[in-house]
Scaffold this motif. Structure first.
Motif, mmCIF file in Angstrom:
data_model
loop_
_atom_site.group_PDB
_atom_site.id
_atom_site.type_symbol
_atom_site.label_atom_id
_atom_site.label_comp_id
_atom_site.label_asym_id
_atom_site.label_seq_id
_atom_site.Cartn_x
_atom_site.Cartn_y
_atom_site.Cartn_z
ATOM 1 N N ARG A 1 -0.032 2.618 -9.838
ATOM 2 C CA ARG A 1 -0.728 1.338 -9.978
ATOM 3 C C ARG A 1 -0.018 0.810 -10.783
ATOM 4 N NH1 ARG A 1 -5.375 4.046 -9.687
ATOM 5 N NH2 ARG A 1 -6.296 2.755 -7.244
ATOM 6 N N THR A 2 1.519 1.073 -11.836
ATOM 7 C CA THR A 2 2.466 1.203 -13.417
ATOM 8 C C THR A 2 3.558 0.016 -12.227
ATOM 9 O OG1 THR A 2 1.669 2.506 -14.923
ATOM 10 C CG2 THR A 2 3.938 1.345 -15.358
ATOM 11 N N ALA A 3 3.479 0.708 -11.016
ATOM 12 C CA ALA A 3 4.817 0.310 -10.560
ATOM 13 C C ALA A 3 4.457 -1.461 -10.139
ATOM 14 C CB ALA A 3 5.493 0.660 -9.414
ATOM 15 N N GLY A 4 2.768 -1.636 -9.845
ATOM 16 C CA GLY A 4 2.301 -2.590 -9.009
ATOM 17 C C GLY A 4 1.913 -2.723 -7.292
ATOM 18 N N THR A 5 1.138 -1.150 -7.264
ATOM 19 C CA THR A 5 0.872 -0.805 -6.045
ATOM 20 C C THR A 5 -0.790 -1.578 -5.560
ATOM 21 O OG1 THR A 5 2.410 0.480 -5.511
ATOM 22 C CG2 THR A 5 0.429 0.525 -4.348
ATOM 23 N N VAL A 6 -0.870 -2.448 -5.092
ATOM 24 C CA VAL A 6 -2.094 -2.504 -4.691
ATOM 25 C C VAL A 6 -2.691 -2.055 -4.283
ATOM 26 C CG1 VAL A 6 -3.836 -4.470 -3.401
ATOM 27 C CG2 VAL A 6 -1.166 -5.227 -4.599
ATOM 28 N N GLU A 7 -3.107 -0.914 -3.584
ATOM 29 C CA GLU A 7 -3.372 0.604 -2.974
ATOM 30 C C GLU A 7 -3.067 1.748 -3.520
ATOM 31 O OE1 GLU A 7 -7.254 0.733 1.175
ATOM 32 O OE2 GLU A 7 -5.785 -1.122 0.525
ATOM 33 N N VAL A 8 -3.054 2.880 -3.699
ATOM 34 C CA VAL A 8 -2.706 3.746 -3.367
ATOM 35 C C VAL A 8 -4.276 5.078 -2.143
ATOM 36 C CG1 VAL A 8 -2.368 5.555 -4.345
ATOM 37 C CG2 VAL A 8 -1.614 3.950 -5.150
ATOM 38 N N ALA A 9 -3.413 5.425 -0.758
ATOM 39 C CA ALA A 9 -4.143 5.944 0.019
ATOM 40 C C ALA A 9 -3.207 7.414 -0.331
ATOM 41 C CB ALA A 9 -4.302 5.681 1.070
ATOM 42 N N VAL A 10 -4.542 7.895 0.462
ATOM 43 C CA VAL A 10 -3.737 9.711 0.258
ATOM 44 C C VAL A 10 -4.507 10.140 1.679
ATOM 45 C CG1 VAL A 10 -3.803 12.602 -0.242
ATOM 46 C CG2 VAL A 10 -3.762 10.224 -1.773
ATOM 47 N N HIS A 11 -3.451 10.608 2.595
ATOM 48 C CA HIS A 11 -3.466 11.006 3.989
ATOM 49 C C HIS A 11 -3.542 12.532 4.255
ATOM 50 C CE1 HIS A 11 -3.408 11.114 8.279
ATOM 51 N NE2 HIS A 11 -1.366 12.009 7.916
ATOM 52 N N SER A 12 -4.281 13.446 5.060
ATOM 53 C CA SER A 12 -3.819 13.997 5.219
ATOM 54 C C SER A 12 -4.771 14.994 6.796
ATOM 55 C CB SER A 12 -4.718 15.878 4.648
ATOM 56 O OG SER A 12 -3.840 16.959 4.440
ATOM 57 N N CYS A 13 -3.948 15.420 7.704
ATOM 58 C CA CYS A 13 -4.779 16.010 8.801
ATOM 59 C C CYS A 13 -5.039 17.122 8.637
ATOM 60 C CB CYS A 13 -3.560 15.587 9.645
ATOM 61 S SG CYS A 13 -1.898 14.731 9.833
ATOM 62 N N VAL B 1 1.092 -1.001 0.043
ATOM 63 C CA VAL B 1 0.116 0.256 -0.072
ATOM 64 C C VAL B 1 0.949 0.795 -0.121
ATOM 65 C CG1 VAL B 1 -1.583 1.666 1.346
ATOM 66 C CG2 VAL B 1 -1.630 -1.334 1.242
ATOM 67 N N LEU B 2 0.870 2.058 -0.367
ATOM 68 C CA LEU B 2 1.280 3.300 -1.021
ATOM 69 C C LEU B 2 0.434 4.439 -0.433
ATOM 70 C CD1 LEU B 2 3.617 4.989 -2.142
ATOM 71 C CD2 LEU B 2 2.514 5.764 -4.033
ATOM 72 N N GLN B 3 0.923 4.888 1.213
ATOM 73 C CA GLN B 3 0.177 6.089 1.405
ATOM 74 C C GLN B 3 0.810 7.753 0.849
ATOM 75 O OE1 GLN B 3 -0.661 5.317 5.307
ATOM 76 N NE2 GLN B 3 -0.061 8.141 5.876
ATOM 77 N N LEU B 4 0.169 8.288 -0.289
ATOM 78 C CA LEU B 4 0.448 9.536 -0.034
ATOM 79 C C LEU B 4 0.467 10.204 0.854
ATOM 80 C CD1 LEU B 4 -0.278 9.847 -3.536
ATOM 81 C CD2 LEU B 4 1.906 9.080 -2.847
ATOM 82 N N ASP B 5 0.710 11.569 1.954
ATOM 83 C CA ASP B 5 1.186 12.406 2.536
ATOM 84 C C ASP B 5 1.047 13.367 2.230
ATOM 85 O OD1 ASP B 5 1.009 10.538 4.787
ATOM 86 O OD2 ASP B 5 2.869 10.503 5.356
ATOM 87 N N GLU B 6 -0.250 14.199 1.868
ATOM 88 C CA GLU B 6 -0.584 15.450 1.262
ATOM 89 C C GLU B 6 -1.260 16.543 2.334
ATOM 90 O OE1 GLU B 6 -0.312 16.490 -1.525
ATOM 91 O OE2 GLU B 6 0.435 14.605 -2.931
ATOM 92 N N PRO B 7 -0.161 17.169 3.466
ATOM 93 C CA PRO B 7 -0.968 17.880 4.657
ATOM 94 C C PRO B 7 -1.437 19.843 3.955
ATOM 95 C CG PRO B 7 1.525 17.861 4.374
ATOM 96 C CD PRO B 7 1.169 16.815 3.306
ATOM 97 N N SER B 8 -0.199 20.078 2.486
ATOM 98 C CA SER B 8 -0.859 20.469 2.243
ATOM 99 C C SER B 8 -2.059 20.994 1.193
ATOM 100 C CB SER B 8 1.043 21.310 1.425
ATOM 101 O OG SER B 8 1.930 21.279 2.156
ATOM 102 N N LEU B 9 -2.384 19.861 0.655
ATOM 103 C CA LEU B 9 -3.729 19.995 -0.411
ATOM 104 C C LEU B 9 -4.583 20.640 -0.232
ATOM 105 C CD1 LEU B 9 -4.245 18.404 -2.863
ATOM 106 C CD2 LEU B 9 -5.643 16.433 -1.624
ATOM 107 N N THR B 10 -5.123 21.364 1.262
ATOM 108 C CA THR B 10 -6.051 21.976 1.399
ATOM 109 C C THR B 10 -5.799 23.217 1.469
ATOM 110 O OG1 THR B 10 -6.866 20.111 3.128
ATOM 111 C CG2 THR B 10 -7.516 22.620 2.610
#
Length: 188
Positions: free
Chosen positions: A59-71, A14-23
């Motif tokens: 996904r091309t690299a074969g990750t099963v799941e991609v999640a995005v995290h932000s606080c 699972v790849l977790q992308l931390d995006e604290p500044s997305l908002t």
């Protein structure tokens, strides 16, 4: 990710992308280096496209799941859904009614929720059960089926990088207790 798959055969990566500044980026609140101006606000399609590029590359690299995290509060959940993420990780204590409505839309679209139900600075008080009860208030106010709680992933509200090893262990233990409590409630 390919190295992780090779080193841990059979693991679900699972790849977790931390995006604290997305908002802040989506609302045009990012200041320039000098602080005298605000950087250009990218449009929703531009933000969605950039995130989708990262999701597609994973996904091309074969990750099963991609999640995005932000606080951050007011996370642009619809943008994340359109970018094709599999799950969104957020601090449920920051959700108000419109936020819960957006979560329901995510769930209806098949996007998973990693519910940051416990504070990340140690379990402290209130107890894990009380944090779960707060999560349930939002869930029930939307009329979401209690059985669907079984599909939630329970997490701390944010990262544990600033925690001592003892605090991290205690938060992890409280998270496991919270997940068990939710599973019990979902089972009826």
């Amino acid at each position: 990710m390919a190295d992780v798959r090779r080193l841990v055969p059979g693991a679900d990566v699972v790849l977790q992308l931390d995006e604290p500044s997305l908002t802040a980026v989506s609302l045009g609140q990012v200041r320039s280096e000098s602080g005298y101006s605000v950087l250009r606000t990218p449009g929703p399609a531009e933000l969605t496209g950039a995130l989708r590029d990262v999701v597609d590359a994973a996904r091309t690299a074969g990750t099963v799941e991609v999640a995005v995290h932000s606080c951050a509060p007011d996370l642009p959940l619809d943008l994340l859904r359109r970018a094709g993420v599999d799950a969104v990780s957020l601090d449920v204590a920051l959700l108000r009614r419109p936020g819960w409505d957006a979560v329901a839309t995510l769930l209806d679209a098949g996007v998973g929720l990693w519910a940051g139900a416990l504070p990340s600075d140690g379990p402290g008080t209130p107890t894990a059960a009380e944090h779960v009860d707060r999560l349930l208030v939002g869930w029930r106010e939307l009329g979401l089926p209690v059985a669907d709680l079984a599909g939630l992933t329970v997490t701390p509200s944010c990262g544990l990088a600033g925690s001592t090893p003892e605090e991290a262990r205690a938060t992890t233990a409280a998270t496991v207790q919270a997940a068990a409590r939710l599973a019990g409630i979902a089972a009826g």
